[in-house]
Design an enzyme around this catalytic site. Sequence first.
Site, mmCIF file in Angstrom:
data_model
loop_
_atom_site.group_PDB
_atom_site.id
_atom_site.type_symbol
_atom_site.label_atom_id
_atom_site.label_comp_id
_atom_site.label_asym_id
_atom_site.label_seq_id
_atom_site.Cartn_x
_atom_site.Cartn_y
_atom_site.Cartn_z
ATOM 1 N N PRO A 132 0.736 -1.330 0.374
ATOM 2 C CA PRO A 132 0.237 0.266 0.398
ATOM 3 C C PRO A 132 0.823 0.834 -0.192
ATOM 4 C CG PRO A 132 -1.431 -1.289 1.255
ATOM 5 C CD PRO A 132 0.573 -2.448 1.330
ATOM 6 N N ARG A 248 10.037 -6.034 -18.536
ATOM 7 C CA ARG A 248 9.480 -5.204 -18.829
ATOM 8 C C ARG A 248 9.378 -5.104 -20.915
ATOM 9 N NH1 ARG A 248 12.755 -0.506 -15.479
ATOM 10 N NH2 ARG A 248 11.709 -0.444 -13.909
ATOM 11 N N ARG A 273 -18.074 -0.470 -43.298
ATOM 12 C CA ARG A 273 -18.917 1.379 -43.024
ATOM 13 C C ARG A 273 -18.853 2.178 -44.210
ATOM 14 N NH1 ARG A 273 -23.215 2.071 -39.513
ATOM 15 N NH2 ARG A 273 -22.811 4.546 -38.995
ATOM 16 N N LEU A 345 -14.365 2.904 -34.648
ATOM 17 C CA LEU A 345 -16.262 2.730 -34.969
ATOM 18 C C LEU A 345 -16.809 3.857 -34.861
ATOM 19 C CD1 LEU A 345 -13.847 0.129 -34.939
ATOM 20 C CD2 LEU A 345 -15.686 -1.078 -33.649
ATOM 21 N N GLY A 347 -19.753 5.365 -32.746
ATOM 22 C CA GLY A 347 -20.859 4.615 -31.757
ATOM 23 C C GLY A 347 -20.252 3.208 -31.339
ATOM 24 N N GLU A 370 4.668 -3.053 -14.107
ATOM 25 C CA GLU A 370 5.947 -3.548 -14.111
ATOM 26 C C GLU A 370 6.422 -2.094 -14.565
ATOM 27 O OE1 GLU A 370 7.168 -6.035 -13.233
ATOM 28 O OE2 GLU A 370 8.560 -5.942 -14.045
HETATM 29 C C1 LIG Z 1 -3.770 -4.599 -12.149
HETATM 30 C C2 LIG Z 1 -2.951 -4.583 -11.879
HETATM 31 C C3 LIG Z 1 -1.508 -5.916 -11.491
HETATM 32 C C4 LIG Z 1 -0.732 -5.611 -10.677
HETATM 33 N N1 LIG Z 1 0.134 -6.481 -10.490
HETATM 34 C C5 LIG Z 1 1.278 -6.196 -10.188
HETATM 35 C C6 LIG Z 1 1.856 -7.835 -9.576
HETATM 36 O O1 LIG Z 1 1.908 -8.533 -9.726
HETATM 37 N N2 LIG Z 1 3.234 -8.037 -8.115
HETATM 38 C C7 LIG Z 1 2.943 -6.763 -7.610
HETATM 39 O O2 LIG Z 1 4.416 -6.242 -7.014
HETATM 40 N N3 LIG Z 1 2.868 -4.791 -8.682
HETATM 41 C C8 LIG Z 1 1.850 -5.273 -9.429
HETATM 42 N N4 LIG Z 1 0.762 -4.392 -9.527
HETATM 43 C C9 LIG Z 1 2.221 -2.979 -9.345
HETATM 44 C C10 LIG Z 1 2.307 -2.055 -9.764
HETATM 45 O O3 LIG Z 1 2.956 -2.335 -9.844
HETATM 46 C C11 LIG Z 1 2.193 -1.088 -8.826
HETATM 47 O O4 LIG Z 1 0.724 -0.512 -9.233
HETATM 48 C C12 LIG Z 1 2.614 0.332 -9.813
HETATM 49 O O5 LIG Z 1 4.210 -0.181 -9.921
HETATM 50 C C13 LIG Z 1 2.679 1.375 -9.954
HETATM 51 O O6 LIG Z 1 2.687 1.737 -7.705
HETATM 52 P P1 LIG Z 1 1.230 2.605 -6.932
HETATM 53 O O7 LIG Z 1 0.201 2.014 -7.510
HETATM 54 O O8 LIG Z 1 1.988 2.398 -5.930
HETATM 55 O O9 LIG Z 1 1.983 3.861 -7.486
HETATM 56 P P2 LIG Z 1 2.437 4.897 -7.283
HETATM 57 O O10 LIG Z 1 4.100 4.727 -6.989
HETATM 58 O O11 LIG Z 1 2.061 5.923 -6.016
HETATM 59 O O12 LIG Z 1 2.724 5.574 -8.390
HETATM 60 C C14 LIG Z 1 1.210 7.191 -8.823
HETATM 61 C C15 LIG Z 1 1.427 8.001 -9.829
HETATM 62 O O13 LIG Z 1 2.661 9.265 -9.374
HETATM 63 C C16 LIG Z 1 3.642 8.949 -10.257
HETATM 64 N N5 LIG Z 1 4.564 8.918 -9.609
HETATM 65 C C17 LIG Z 1 5.701 7.856 -8.614
HETATM 66 N N6 LIG Z 1 6.322 8.498 -8.487
HETATM 67 C C18 LIG Z 1 7.206 9.522 -9.017
HETATM 68 C C19 LIG Z 1 7.975 10.141 -8.701
HETATM 69 N N7 LIG Z 1 8.992 9.789 -8.319
HETATM 70 N N8 LIG Z 1 8.167 11.305 -9.806
HETATM 71 C C20 LIG Z 1 6.884 11.700 -10.468
HETATM 72 N N9 LIG Z 1 5.978 10.942 -10.443
HETATM 73 C C21 LIG Z 1 6.082 9.661 -9.915
HETATM 74 C C22 LIG Z 1 3.732 7.487 -11.181
HETATM 75 O O14 LIG Z 1 3.888 7.806 -12.494
HETATM 76 C C23 LIG Z 1 1.953 7.399 -11.014
HETATM 77 O O15 LIG Z 1 2.088 8.019 -12.571
HETATM 78 C C24 LIG Z 1 -0.336 -4.458 -9.998
HETATM 79 C C25 LIG Z 1 -1.351 -3.337 -10.714
HETATM 80 C C26 LIG Z 1 -2.263 -3.407 -10.796
HETATM 81 C C27 LIG Z 1 -2.960 -1.998 -11.194
#
Ligand SMILES: Cc1cc2nc3c(=O)[nH]c(=O)nc-3n(C[C@H](O)[C@H](O)[C@H](O)COP(=O)(O)OP(=O)(O)OC[C@H]3O[C@@H](n4cnc5c(N)ncnc54)[C@H](O)[C@@H]3O)c2cc1C
Length: 561
Positions: A132, A248, A273, A345, A347, A370
Amino acid sequence: MNSMGLDNDTLELTLKSLRDFAVDRLPDKKLLELDARDECPLDIVRAMCGPELGIQLLFIAEEYGGLGGNTYDVYRVCEEMARIDLGISTAVLATFLGSDPIHVGATPKQKKYWMTRIAEEGLLFAYAATEPEAGSDLGAMRSTAQRVEKDGRIVGYKLNGAKQWISNGGIADAYTFLANAPGGPCWFIAEKGAPGLSHGRPEDKHGIRISNTASVNFEDVYVDADRLIGGVEGQGLLQAQAVFGYTRLMVATFGLGAGWAALDRAIPYSTERIQAGAPLSEKQGYTHKLIVPHVARLEASRACIEETAERIDAGEGSLNTEGAIAKYLASEAGNMAAEAAIQALGGYGYTHEYMVEKIKRDVRITTIYEGTSEIMEMTISRDRWQIHLKTRGQYYHEQAKALEAVHSRHPEVGADIAALSLHALAEVLEKSRVARLTRFQHILLRLGELIAYAECAGCLAQRAARMAEGRLSEKTHQRFDAPALAALSRIFAREAALKVAEEGLHWVAGAGGVSDSEMAAFEASLGLPAIHRAQKGLIADMDFIADVLYDRLTKRAALSA
Ligand SMILES: Cc1cc2nc3c(=O)[nH]c(=O)nc-3n(C[C@H](O)[C@H](O)[C@H](O)COP(=O)(O)OP(=O)(O)OC[C@H]3O[C@@H](n4cnc5c(N)ncnc54)[C@H](O)[C@@H]3O)c2cc1C
């Protein structure tokens, strides 16, 4: 990873099995129902990762019962999966990711035990890193691994922590869990059913609703010491980084596959279309906005993915920066293409039934997981900035010269225009150095974007030249022939050169990096007049690509015969 990989016949057979499986088990109607019900079809995921399809065998070495695919094979298969459904692809990816720390960091005994089980039992993995409070910044991780000692010897660990957004979190058989041990961050493996291991309800997501994403909680989960991957504490972040280029790249292929899946629905739709007395496919204002530029960006991303995969397979290391560039461009290009497909496409695109709406929601994740696009921009920029400094500003000028040499052999592939973008990039970076502009984080990230565009333009021009010389691997995805790839390269190179020079100027000037008296010299150094002249021929190239996409050249040839 076996550097040779699969032979071409085995790869083609694998791709065909995947396509047949999708036709049989995952028709559109079923995908839409699962999406609407927000349901992960566990039977299908298990069929894909088990005896029925055995897709997991691709990334497992032959000595452990796998097929021993290389990075290039994984790219081809991941793209094909993404064309089918990104939620299902994510479920498969989670096992790829979950086993990566084992692949790079495990002891030989651990590797044999786990990789053999994945091959034989089709174990589903989850990769549990995010928390979190720790997403982009994994350094903020709070999960812990407390040593359990007996007679002065470490016999096991007690794992505690809350993980969030974990793909396969609610369905995995095994979890790779990142936690801080006394000796530093480590990966541990815990199996489903371990006392204290629980997961939350599936998240109600915007897209990839077919994939299971859940929080995972570890409360005093005991694991034996041999569940510490590699057997040495403190290696966790290094092990995660050792595969970033490769992982990645997989997400890059998801952006590529999903983007093409959207366009491959828009293209046939536009032939049927009829509006204003003719098919939409015959309207230049339609094809040249909603189709052709997206094809060019996707194919530029493909060139970058292919080159990176080949270099990883050739033993050049994990290529994290190149992987970041590929992920950044392909995921952004996939999103733009899917967005355009909805528009294409009209509507109908806005309704569920035509699938592009679902693809658009699904592909959105590729710019987040990732590593977000912003984190990719930062990674790319920081890494290449160091090279710019080390080479005293010559790195991109040298790359541009290499492309000028390509241009002299193949004047048709746009290598001269890609070279203009790289020269301009070198000047933007140098001006940023002199004016110390990377103290502005926004400038640092914008440089990351410009670097990605310029490098990708170079990749595509090089690839088009290799194709013209008949030097591409037989495993290459060949949707376009040499003249079409050359035209796509010219289209993308024009966009990249203009973007690098004009946006570079925009940001450097915007950050106060160039005084009024220096402006004319800076503008000249960017080569803007040459870049403007290079735009000549753009519409003709776009017309040509539209003709290729709609197969009009063959039809015209048949008519005139
Ligand atoms: C559907 C889904 C599947 C996932 N699966 C996995 C999984 O299998 N295993 C796993 O470990 N994780 C998983 N994740 C987590 C995912 O890798 C993270 O959500 C992602 O790395 C971003 O972290 P965050 O959500 O805490 O966002 P944050 O890090 O809080 O980022 C929020 C925003 O702030 C920007 N930001 C963050 N830091 C900076 C900075 N220093 N400078 C400028 N901008 C910044 C980010 O680009 C983003 O736009 C998953 C997420 C989702 C939604």
